[in-house]
Write a protein that holds these residues in place. Structure first.
Motif, PDB file in Angstrom:
ATOM      1  N   VAL A  60     -29.549  21.993   2.022  1.00 46.26           N
ATOM      2  CA  VAL A  60     -30.149  21.021   1.107  1.00 46.26           C
ATOM      3  C   VAL A  60     -30.045  21.508  -0.335  1.00 46.26           C
ATOM      4  CG1 VAL A  60     -32.305  19.890   0.451  1.00 46.26           C
ATOM      5  CG2 VAL A  60     -31.675  20.052   2.856  1.00 46.26           C
ATOM      6  N   THR A  61     -30.270  22.804  -0.565  1.00 43.57           N
ATOM      7  CA  THR A  61     -30.155  23.347  -1.922  1.00 43.57           C
ATOM      8  C   THR A  61     -28.735  23.176  -2.447  1.00 43.57           C
ATOM      9  OG1 THR A  61     -31.900  24.949  -1.461  1.00 43.57           O
ATOM     10  CG2 THR A  61     -30.446  25.432  -3.316  1.00 43.57           C
ATOM     11  N   SER A  62     -27.751  23.442  -1.606  1.00 45.02           N
ATOM     12  CA  SER A  62     -26.356  23.258  -2.010  1.00 45.02           C
ATOM     13  C   SER A  62     -26.057  21.795  -2.318  1.00 45.02           C
ATOM     14  CB  SER A  62     -25.421  23.768  -0.903  1.00 45.02           C
ATOM     15  OG  SER A  62     -24.089  23.530  -1.254  1.00 45.02           O
ATOM     16  N   LEU A  63     -26.571  20.904  -1.484  1.00 40.89           N
ATOM     17  CA  LEU A  63     -26.387  19.467  -1.717  1.00 40.89           C
ATOM     18  C   LEU A  63     -26.974  19.055  -3.063  1.00 40.89           C
ATOM     19  CD1 LEU A  63     -25.613  16.597  -0.638  1.00 40.89           C
ATOM     20  CD2 LEU A  63     -27.907  16.504   0.326  1.00 40.89           C
ATOM     21  N   VAL A  64     -28.185  19.529  -3.339  1.00 40.39           N
ATOM     22  CA  VAL A  64     -28.845  19.169  -4.598  1.00 40.39           C
ATOM     23  C   VAL A  64     -28.137  19.795  -5.788  1.00 40.39           C
ATOM     24  CG1 VAL A  64     -30.963  19.438  -5.942  1.00 40.39           C
ATOM     25  CG2 VAL A  64     -31.084  18.731  -3.556  1.00 40.39           C
ATOM     26  N   ASP A  65     -27.864  21.105  -5.715  1.00 44.36           N
ATOM     27  CA  ASP A  65     -27.275  21.821  -6.858  1.00 44.36           C
ATOM     28  C   ASP A  65     -25.833  21.410  -7.149  1.00 44.36           C
ATOM     29  OD1 ASP A  65     -29.638  23.167  -7.159  1.00 44.36           O
ATOM     30  OD2 ASP A  65     -28.948  25.008  -6.187  1.00 44.36           O
ATOM     31  N   ASN A  66     -25.046  21.204  -6.109  1.00 45.39           N
ATOM     32  CA  ASN A  66     -23.612  21.002  -6.296  1.00 45.39           C
ATOM     33  C   ASN A  66     -23.157  19.547  -6.292  1.00 45.39           C
ATOM     34  OD1 ASN A  66     -23.240  23.834  -6.340  1.00 45.39           O
ATOM     35  ND2 ASN A  66     -23.298  23.862  -4.117  1.00 45.39           N
ATOM     36  N   ILE A  67     -23.979  18.660  -5.742  1.00 45.47           N
ATOM     37  CA  ILE A  67     -23.549  17.262  -5.661  1.00 45.47           C
ATOM     38  C   ILE A  67     -24.500  16.326  -6.405  1.00 45.47           C
ATOM     39  CG2 ILE A  67     -23.083  15.337  -4.073  1.00 45.47           C
ATOM     40  CD1 ILE A  67     -22.161  17.463  -2.034  1.00 45.47           C
ATOM     41  N   LEU A  68     -25.773  16.343  -6.013  1.00 46.63           N
ATOM     42  CA  LEU A  68     -26.696  15.339  -6.560  1.00 46.63           C
ATOM     43  C   LEU A  68     -27.096  15.592  -8.011  1.00 46.63           C
ATOM     44  CD1 LEU A  68     -28.921  14.768  -3.421  1.00 46.63           C
ATOM     45  CD2 LEU A  68     -27.026  13.382  -4.250  1.00 46.63           C
ATOM     46  N   THR A  69     -27.365  16.848  -8.368  1.00 49.26           N
ATOM     47  CA  THR A  69     -27.753  17.129  -9.754  1.00 49.26           C
ATOM     48  C   THR A  69     -26.638  16.798 -10.738  1.00 49.26           C
ATOM     49  OG1 THR A  69     -29.332  18.807  -9.021  1.00 49.26           O
ATOM     50  CG2 THR A  69     -28.623  18.902 -11.319  1.00 49.26           C
ATOM     51  N   LEU A  83     -42.078  28.034  16.875  1.00 47.43           N
ATOM     52  CA  LEU A  83     -42.307  28.284  15.447  1.00 47.43           C
ATOM     53  C   LEU A  83     -41.210  29.182  14.881  1.00 47.43           C
ATOM     54  CD1 LEU A  83     -44.099  27.998  12.952  1.00 47.43           C
ATOM     55  CD2 LEU A  83     -45.396  29.974  13.764  1.00 47.43           C
ATOM     56  N   ALA A  84     -40.835  30.225  15.610  1.00 48.30           N
ATOM     57  CA  ALA A  84     -39.785  31.130  15.140  1.00 48.30           C
ATOM     58  C   ALA A  84     -38.459  30.389  14.990  1.00 48.30           C
ATOM     59  CB  ALA A  84     -39.628  32.302  16.111  1.00 48.30           C
ATOM     60  N   VAL A  85     -38.120  29.571  15.971  1.00 45.53           N
ATOM     61  CA  VAL A  85     -36.880  28.799  15.893  1.00 45.53           C
ATOM     62  C   VAL A  85     -36.944  27.840  14.710  1.00 45.53           C
ATOM     63  CG1 VAL A  85     -35.498  27.047  17.072  1.00 45.53           C
ATOM     64  CG2 VAL A  85     -36.332  29.022  18.335  1.00 45.53           C
ATOM     65  N   GLY A  86     -38.092  27.207  14.517  1.00 41.79           N
ATOM     66  CA  GLY A  86     -38.257  26.280  13.399  1.00 41.79           C
ATOM     67  C   GLY A  86     -38.085  26.957  12.050  1.00 41.79           C
ATOM     68  N   VAL A  87     -38.628  28.154  11.910  1.00 41.88           N
ATOM     69  CA  VAL A  87     -38.509  28.888  10.645  1.00 41.88           C
ATOM     70  C   VAL A  87     -37.056  29.267  10.383  1.00 41.88           C
ATOM     71  CG1 VAL A  87     -39.089  31.068   9.498  1.00 41.88           C
ATOM     72  CG2 VAL A  87     -40.875  29.729  10.615  1.00 41.88           C
ATOM     73  N   ILE A  88     -36.355  29.732  11.418  1.00 40.96           N
ATOM     74  CA  ILE A  88     -34.959  30.137  11.248  1.00 40.96           C
ATOM     75  C   ILE A  88     -34.088  28.931  10.899  1.00 40.96           C
ATOM     76  CG2 ILE A  88     -32.932  31.019  12.487  1.00 40.96           C
ATOM     77  CD1 ILE A  88     -34.963  32.830  14.034  1.00 40.96           C
ATOM     78  N   ILE A  89     -34.257  27.849  11.634  1.00 41.02           N
ATOM     79  CA  ILE A  89     -33.474  26.645  11.354  1.00 41.02           C
ATOM     80  C   ILE A  89     -33.859  26.069   9.989  1.00 41.02           C
ATOM     81  CG2 ILE A  89     -33.092  24.250  12.076  1.00 41.02           C
ATOM     82  CD1 ILE A  89     -33.122  25.241  14.942  1.00 41.02           C
ATOM     83  N   GLY A  90     -35.136  26.136   9.657  1.00 39.19           N
ATOM     84  CA  GLY A  90     -35.582  25.659   8.346  1.00 39.19           C
ATOM     85  C   GLY A  90     -34.935  26.434   7.213  1.00 39.19           C
ATOM     86  N   GLY A  91     -34.801  27.744   7.381  1.00 43.01           N
ATOM     87  CA  GLY A  91     -34.139  28.566   6.357  1.00 43.01           C
ATOM     88  C   GLY A  91     -32.677  28.188   6.194  1.00 43.01           C
ATOM     89  N   ALA A  92     -32.002  27.988   7.323  1.00 43.40           N
ATOM     90  CA  ALA A  92     -30.597  27.591   7.256  1.00 43.40           C
ATOM     91  C   ALA A  92     -30.449  26.200   6.657  1.00 43.40           C
ATOM     92  CB  ALA A  92     -29.974  27.626   8.657  1.00 43.40           C
TER      93      ALA A  92
END
Length: 132
Positions: free
Chosen positions: A34-43, A20-29
């Motif tokens: 994904v946010t950068s992809l959405v904000d800078n490319i797809l939007t 779970l800890a590894v999943g949370v850390i990787i999920g944050g990264a």
């Protein structure tokens, strides 16, 4: 006190907590990617397709209250874009894993019935020779 420390060590050492800890850390990264992809490319691409429409500025003023429904619409669009991105990435990863599993299966060829029968005959002959 010592018993509590031992229980805590057992709790932390369990696989589920570490996973779970590894999943949370990787999920944050992964979230920042994904946010950068959405904000800078797809939007921006979506803005070009929609003719530069920006929903976030849409609002209605009712008496003294400003209801900014455009920000809500923009959040829904952002969520859908992120969900599609994650879905696509997971599909690609699953396909890669599936291809690797197929390659591993190909590496280990299955013996035909004839080969198995010949090996059995060989082993029987070998055991007969050892008896003599």
């Amino acid at each position: 006190m010592k018993k509590n420390i031992e229980e805590f060590k057992k709790f932390i050492a369990r696989g589920n907590v570490i996973d779970l800890a590894v999943g949370v850390i990787i999920g944050g990264a992964f979230s920042s990617i994904v946010t950068s992809l959405v904000d800078n490319i797809l939007t921006p691409i979506l803005g070009l397709v929609l003719g530069g429409v920006d929903f976030s500025s849409l609002s209605i003023t009712f008496r003294d209250t400003k209801i900014e429904y455009g920000a809500f619409i923009q959040s829904i669009i952002d969520f859908l874009i992120i969900a599609i991105c994650i879905f696509t990435i997971v599909k690609i990863i699953n396909k890669i894993i599936h291809i690797k599993k197929k390659e591993e299966e190909k590496v280990v060829p299955k013996k035909s019935e004839e080969v198995l029968l010949l090996e059995e005959i060989r082993d029987l002959l070998k055991s007969e020779m050892d008896k003599k």
